[in-house]
Write an enzyme that holds these catalytic residues in place. Structure first.
Site, short mmCIF file in Angstrom:
data_model
loop_
_atom_site.label_atom_id
_atom_site.label_comp_id
_atom_site.label_asym_id
_atom_site.label_seq_id
_atom_site.Cartn_x
_atom_site.Cartn_y
_atom_site.Cartn_z
N GLU A 1 -68.61 -29.99 -63.90
CA GLU A 1 -67.78 -28.78 -63.89
C GLU A 1 -67.16 -28.66 -65.27
O GLU A 1 -66.67 -29.65 -65.82
CB GLU A 1 -66.65 -28.87 -62.85
CG GLU A 1 -67.14 -28.89 -61.42
CD GLU A 1 -66.01 -29.00 -60.39
OE1 GLU A 1 -64.88 -28.58 -60.67
OE2 GLU A 1 -66.30 -29.52 -59.30
N GLU B 1 -64.92 -35.14 -55.33
CA GLU B 1 -63.52 -35.51 -55.28
C GLU B 1 -63.13 -36.22 -53.99
O GLU B 1 -62.28 -35.74 -53.24
CB GLU B 1 -62.65 -34.28 -55.54
CG GLU B 1 -62.94 -33.73 -56.92
CD GLU B 1 -62.05 -32.56 -57.34
OE1 GLU B 1 -61.83 -31.65 -56.53
OE2 GLU B 1 -61.60 -32.56 -58.49
C1 GAL Z 1 -62.37 -29.25 -59.44
C2 GAL Z 1 -63.00 -29.19 -58.08
C3 GAL Z 1 -63.44 -27.82 -57.70
C4 GAL Z 1 -62.37 -26.83 -58.02
C5 GAL Z 1 -62.05 -26.89 -59.47
C6 GAL Z 1 -60.93 -25.97 -59.87
O1 GAL Z 1 -61.53 -30.32 -59.54
O2 GAL Z 1 -64.08 -30.07 -57.97
O3 GAL Z 1 -63.75 -27.81 -56.35
O4 GAL Z 1 -61.24 -27.12 -57.29
O5 GAL Z 1 -61.59 -28.17 -59.77
O6 GAL Z 1 -61.17 -24.66 -59.52
#
Ligand code: GAL
Length: 965
Positions: free
Chosen positions: A491, A415
Site C-alpha cells: 500500500e 494487519e
Molecule cells: C492501511 C490498511 C488499509 C487502509 C489504509 C488506510 O493500514 O491496510 O486497509 O486502512 O491503511 O486507508
C-alpha cells in the site's frame, strides 16, 4: 426438526463452521444448477433473543415478512444501517463474544424443482455471507459457516425434495468471525454474493488443480491437471490434447506463455460421463531469483492498486458488468496489478483478470487490526484456539482460486499482527501450492513470506530499502532472509481526497532500484454510499452519516475512482506516472528518447504520433516511425523538421497509442506521452501609459481603483472584488490528517487575515499600494506591494510579498483572491491541463489550450476540500454573457474559479452542501503547498513544500467585450 432458538452456540464459536463440504476450486461446469438469487422473504431480528421460533419449517407463516433481494447487503435495503470504522471494532473487544444486540437476518426462499433432480447429489453453494450463518433445507439443518468473503458448500442431497422446497438461512451480523474481519470498510451484512443449488452427477468432478508451468529458457510448457472425483479426460484442442489423462505431465515444446501484458489462455475441458468442466490454462512460472520477483524468467514492475469490492448503491454486491468495468478501467489506465484487499473477491473478477491480464495478489479474508488499540492483547493470530479458523480461511482462499494464472501471490491477510496461526497458514499454503509466492505485510521480520512488503514507507525509506540498507530486523537469520527478498509497497500513495502527491517520485525509485518491484496504490475506489437529497441530488455518504457512535468519517473515501466510478485526477496522474513506455523529449528540439518499459511485450502493438503547437495553436502533426522495441530497449530519434517557432512558446508532444483494438481498449487509445516546451519568448517591452483620475477613482488603463484605498474595483466594464493577498486553502484530507498541517494554519489564523494600508502612491505611471497583511494575535505579517501600471489596454500588476516575523510550518498558498460576477461561466486557458494539477500532482497536465465551464472545473471530492487548481496558466479568459476578463501571467500563475468561497468549501461536509452564490471566486496564485499523501503516509516532499518567503507574481488584466468563440 431442530429448534432455531436453541442452537445458536455456533455464533460465538471460534470454529469456522459445521456440516460444510471441503473447500474446492470455483468450477465452470455444465452440470445443471439452479440460481437462487432474487427476492427472498426476510425479517431482521434484533438479536438472538428475538429469533422466530420454527422459522426453518416449510410450513412457517412468513406472509407478514418483508422481501429482500439476494444477493444484497441488508443495510442498503432499508434494514439496519451501515457503519464505518477503520481499525476500531464497533463492539467491545471481548473475543469470541459479541453483543446481544446482534442484528440477525432471517431469510426464507421457496423454490420448485421443475422435475426430478437431475443428478445423484445436490450441493448448496453460498459465495459469500456476512458474517455467520446457518442453513436449513426443508426444515433439516445442513450446517453453519463463517468467513464472509469465502464460499461455503453444504450437501443438500438428503434434504432436497421433488417439487417445492424451502430454504431457510439465518445470518448474524456479528459472530466470532467478526474478530477476523476488521477490514477498513463499511460493516455490511447478509447474503451478499450469489447462492446456487448445484447438481452433482454420480460421475462428477469434485475438484481440479491445474498446474501449467513455463520454462522461459526453452519455451516449453508443462501441464498437469489433478482432479478428484470420477476419472476425467482432458481436452485442450489448441495444444493438441484430446481425450488425454489429465495427470500427464504433458510437455509442449513451444507454448505461448501467460503474462498480464499478453494473457494467453488455452481453453480446455475435463470430461467425465457425468459432466464437463471448463478450464483455462495459462502457462507461467513465478519465482524469486537473485532477490527479484520474476515471472517467466523476467522481473516484474508492479503498477498496482488495492481493490475493495464496492458499488455506491449495492455495497459489496457487485454485478459482473461492474467487475468488468473495473478491470477495463485499470487496463486503460496502465495498471497491471491488483491486490484484492483484504479478502478474495467474487471469483468472476479473477476470471476477468485471467482473461484481460492483471497480476493478482489474492488476499485471504483476514484482519484483526482492532486488537492493536488494546496492545494486541488476545490477538487471535497467536492464539491456538483460533488456528482452525485461520487455516480454514486460507484453505478456502487457495482452494477456490488456485486455477487462476493471474494469481501470482497468496496474501495471508492484512494487519493481523503476528503469531503462530499466520505462520501455520503460510506453512499450509507452501505445501499445498508451492508454485506461488507468499505475502503478508504484517510480519515485518518476513520469516515465512517470499517478498518483503511494507505500507506507506516514505520515499527516503523506500530508497534505503532499494539500496538494501534498511535497518536490521531482530534476528540475524531473519535479517539475512529479508535482505534477499524483493520489495513491494503493498500500500502506498493514499488516494484520499485531493491527491495523492509524490507518485512520480515513487515511480522513479521503483525504476531505479531493481529490488523495488513497484506497489499498489491505496486504493481503487471511494466507498461512498449514494444517498439522495430531498431535491433529488445525489451525495455520497461516509462514516458518521448513519449516526454511528464510533466511526472514522471520510477515511473510507480514499480511492482513485469516485464512488460512481468516475476517474479522479489521482487516477489520471497515476496513469501518466506508470506508463509502460516513456517518451522523453529534449527541449532543445534535438532528440526523442523512447523506452519500452513493458516487462514482456514489445512495442509492436503501438503507433506513435507527434504534434507541434505554438502558443497552444496547432502548427503541424504527423506519425512518428519508431522501430519495434523489445522490453527494456530504447531508441533515440531526431525531431521531425519543423518551421521555426513564431514568437512564443512551442510545445512538442509525442503520443503512443494502441495501433489495433485490444480486448480492453480500442485502437487509438493513448498509452503514453511526452512533451517538451521551448523556453518562452522574452516578454515584449511594454510602453507605459499615464494614470488618470475620474471623480473618486484612479484609472490605470482599463483598471478603475478607489483613490482612497487603492483597491481595484473594475477592469473595463467588469466589476470585481478587490484582489487581496490570500494564504489559505480549504484543507485537503492530506492537509487535515496525518501531519495535521491544517490545524497549524487554523491556529495561526491564515483563514482570517486582516489588512492595514501602509502606503498609497498614485503618481507618474504607477499606482503603488502597500499593505501589511496579518492574522489577529501574532506579530508575523506579510508586507504586500501592489504596483499597478498599464500599457493602455492591459492593467499590469507586479505583486511582491515579503514575510516578516515567524511563519512556522508550510503555507497552503501565496496568491491573490478576487471575485467576478456570477454570469461568468466559462474558462478558456492556455497552460497545463486539462485536469486539476498541483505542484506534486502535475505529471499528467500537459501544456495546451483548454476550456471548461466554471462548474466543470470543480473536482467533486466526496468530502469537499481544495480542488480544481489549473497549474502554470499562461493566460485565461473568464467569460460569460456579459463579457469577461483576460488574465495573463508573466510567465504563469495557478488558477481556481468556483461559485463558493474557500471558507464555504471548507465548511461543506458533502458536495450537495455547496450552494452556488452570485460571484465567481478566483484564486490567482504564485504558488501552492504540495499535496502529498499525509492522510496516510508522507506529506509533500521538501521540494514541494511552500514556506513563507519573498514571492512575486506578475499578472495582466484586460476586459473582454464578449465571450470568445
Ligand atoms: C492501511 C490498511 C488499509 C487502509 C489504509 C488506510 O493500514 O491496510 O486497509 O486502512 O491503511 O486507508
Amino acid at each position: 426438526m431442530t429448534s432455531t432458538t436453541r442452537d445458536t452456540a455456533y455464533v460465538e464459536d471460534r470454529a469456522p463452521g459445521r456440516g460444510r463440504l471441503a473447500p474446492r476450486a470455483a468450477l465452470h461446469s455444465d452440470a445443471p444448477s439452479l440460481a437462487l438469487d432474487g427476492p427472498w422473504r426476510f425479517r431482521l431480528a434484533a438479536g438472538l433473543h428475538d429469533l422466530s421460533a420454527g422459522f426453518e419449517a416449510p410450513g412457517f407463516d412468513d406472509h407478514t415478512w418483508d422481501e429482500l433481494p439476494v444477493p444484497s447487503c441488508w443495510q442498503l435495503n432499508g434494514f439496519g444501517a451501515p457503519a464505518y470504522t477503520n481499525v476500531t471494532y464497533p463492539f467491545p473487544v471481548d473475543p469470541p463474544h459479541v453483543p446481544d444486540e446482534n442484528p440477525t437476518g432471517e431469510y426464507r426462499r421457496a423454490f420448485t424443482l421443475p422435475g426430478p433432480w437431475p443428478a445423484a447429489s445436490a450441493v448448496l453453494r453460498f459465495e459469500g455471507v456476512d458474517s455467520c450463518f446457518a442453513v436449513w433445507l426443508n426444515g433439516q439443518r445442513l450446517g453453519d459457516g463463517k468467513g464472509s468473503r469465502l464460499p461455503t458448500e453444504f450437501d443438500a442431497t438428503g434434504a432436497l425434495r421433488p417439487g417445492r422446497n424451502l430454504l431457510a438461512v439465518r445470518v448474524h451480523q456479528w459472530s466470532a468471525g467478526s474478530y477476523l474481519e476488521d477490514q477498513d470498510m463499511w460493516w455490511l451484512s447478509g447474503i451478499f454474493r450469489p447462492v446456487r443449488l448445484l447438481a452433482r452427477p454420480a460421475q462428477r468432478i469434485d475438484d481440479v488443480f491445474v498446474h501449467a508451468d513455463y520454462d522461459h529458457t526453452t519455451g516449453r510448457g508443462t501441464l498437469r491437471v489433478q482432479t478428484t472425483g470420477a476419472a476425467a479426460r482432458l481436452h485442450v484442442p489448441a495444444l493438441g490434447l484430446h481425450d488425454a489423462d489429465p495427470a500427464g505431465p504433458h510437455a509442449f515444446p513451444a507454448v505461448v506463455p501467460w503474462t498480464a501484458e499478453q494473457p494467453h489462455l488455452y481453453d480446455g475441458e475435463l470430461v467425465t460421463a457425468g459432466e464437463r468442466v471448463r478450464i483455462r490454462v495459462g502457462f507461467r512460472t513465478v519465482t524469486v531469483e537473485d532477490g527479484r520477483l520474476q515471472v517467466n524468467g523476467r522481473p516484474l514492475l508492479l503498477r498496482g492498486v488495492n481493490r475493495h469490492e464496492w458499488d455506491p448503491e449495492t455495497g459489496r454486491t457487485l454485478s459482473y458488468a461492474t467487475m468488468r468495468h473495473d478491470v477495463l478501467l485499470m487496463k486503460r489506465h496502465n495498471i497491471n496489478a491488483v491486490r484484492t484487499s483484504h479478502y478474495p473477491p467474487d471469483s468472476a473478477f479473477l476470471d476477468l483478470c485471467d482473461e484481460l491480464g492483471l497480476w493478482v495478489v489474492d488476499e485471504c479474508d483476514l484482519e484483526t487490526h482492532g486488537f492493536e488499540p488494546v496492545g494486541w492483547h488476545a490477538n487471535p493470530s497467536d492464539d491456538p484456539r483460533w488456528q482452525e479458523a485461520y487455516l480454514d480461511r486460507m484453505s478456502r482462499t487457495v482452494e477456490r482460486d488456485k486455477n487462476h494464472p493471474s494469481v501470482i501471490m497468496w496474501s495471508l491477510g492484512n494487519e493481523s499482527g503476528t503469531g503462530r496461526n499466520l505462520a501455520a497458514m503460510a506453512a499450509w499454503t507452501r505445501r499445498r501450492d508451492p508454485s506461488r509466492l507468499l505475502h503478508y505485510e504484517g510480519d515485518q521480520d518476513s520469516g515465512y513470506v517470499d517478498v518483503y512488503s511494507r505500507m506507506y514507507a516514505d520515499h527516503a525509506e523506500t530508497e534505503l530499502i532499494g539500496r538494501g540498507e534498511e535497518p536490521a530486523t531482530t534476528d540475524p537469520a531473519l535479517d539475512a532472509h529479508r535482505r534477499a527478498l524483493p520489495f513491494i509497497l503493498c500500500e502506498y500513495a493514499h488516494a484520499m481526497g485531493n491527491g495523492p502527491g509524490g507518485l512520480a517520485e515513487y515511480q522513479r525509485l521503483f525504476e531505479r532500484y531493481p529490488r523495488l518491484q513497484g506497489g499498489f496504490v491505496w486504493e481503487w475506489i471511494d466507498h461512498g454510499i449514494a444517498r439522495r437529497t430531498a431535491d433529488g441530488r445525489t451525495r455520497h455518504a461516509y462514516g458518521g452519516d448513519f449516526g454511528e457512535p464510533v466511526h472514522d468519517g471520510n477515511f473510507v473515501a480514499d480511492g482513485l475512482l469516485f464512488p460512481d466510478r468516475t476517474p479522479s485526477p489521482g487516477l489520471i496522474e497515476y496513469k501518466k506516472v506508470i506508463e509502460p513506455v516513456t517518451i522523453d523529449l529534449d527541449p532543445a528540439g534535438e532528440s526523442i528518447l523512447i523506452r519500452n518499459g513493458h516487462d514482456f511485450r514489445d512495442t509492436g502493438h503501438l503507433g506513435f504520433d507527434w504534434r507541434a503547437e505554438d502558443e497552444g495553436e496547432p502548427l503541424a502533426q504527423g506519425p512518428l516511425a519508431v522501430p519495434v522495441l523489445r522490453p527494456g530497449e530504447h531508441t533515440l530519434l531526431p525531431w521531425p523538421a519543423l518551421p521555426p517557432a513564431k514568437d512564443g512558446e512551442r510545445a512538442f508532444t509525442v503520443t503512443a497509442r494502441l495501433a489495433r483494438d485490444e480486448p480492453w481498449a480500442g485502437a487509438g487509445h493513448d498509452i503514453a506521452w511526452g512533451q517538451a516546451v521551448s523556453p518562452p519568448a522574452p516578454p515584449p517591452v511594454r510602453r507605459r501609459a499615464p494614470l488618470s483620475r475620474q471623480g473618486a477613482d484612479v484609472l490605470v488603463g482599463p483598471g478603475r481603483f478607489d483613490a482612497a484605498t487603492g483597491g481595484l474595483r473594475a477592469v473595463g466594464g467588469l466589476p470585481l472584488d478587490r484582489p487581496v493577498l490570500d494564504l489559505w486553502r480549504a484543507p485537503t484530507d492530506n492537509d487535515r490528517l496525518g501531519g495535521r498541517e491544517a490545524d497549524g494554519w487554523q491556529a495561526l489564523g491564515l483563514h482570517r487575515l486582516t489588512t492595514r494600508l501602509t502606503g498609497l502612491d498614485a503618481s507618474g505611471d504607477a499606482l503603488t499600494v502597500t499593505t501589511r497583511v496579518a492574522p489577529a494575535g501574532t506579530d508575523a505579517a506579510m508586507h504586500t506591494t501592489y504596483r499597478w501600471r498599464t500599457d493602455g489596454s492591459t492593467l499590469w500588476l507586479d505583486l511582491t510579498v515579503v514575510p516578516e516575523g515567524d511563519w512556522p510550518g508550510a503555507l497552503p498558498r501565496i496568491g491573490l483572491r478576487t471575485a467576478l460576477p456570477g454570469w461568468i461561466d466559462t474558462v478558456d486557458w492556455y497552460g497545463r491541463g486539462p485536469g486539476e494539477a498541483y505542484r506534486d500532482t502535475a505529471a499528467a497536465a500537459r501544456l495546451g489550450r483548454h476550456r471548461h465551464t466554471v462548474d466543470a472545473l470543480q473536482t467533486p471530492y466526496v468530502r469537499p476540500q481544495e480542488n480544481g487548481n489549473r497549474h502554470q496558466v499562461r493566460w485565461a479568459r473568464l467569460t460569460g454573457a456579459g463579457g469577461g476578463l483576460l488574465v495573463t501571467g508573466d510567465p504563469w500563475y495557478d488558477l481556481t474559479a468556483r461559485r463558493w468561497t474557500a471558507a464555504e468549501l471548507a465548511a461543506a461536509r458533502h458536495t450537495t452542501d455547496l450552494v452556488p452564490g452570485d460571484r465567481v471566486h478566483l484564486h490567482l496564485d504564485a504558488a501552492h503547498h504540495g499535496i502529498g499523501t499525509a492522510s496516510c503516509g508522507p506529506g509533500p516532499l521538501p521540494e514541494h513544500e511552500l514556506r513563507a518567503r519573498r514571492t512575486t507574481l506578475r499578472l495582466g488584466f484586460a476586459p473582454l467585450d464578449r465571450p470568445q468563440a
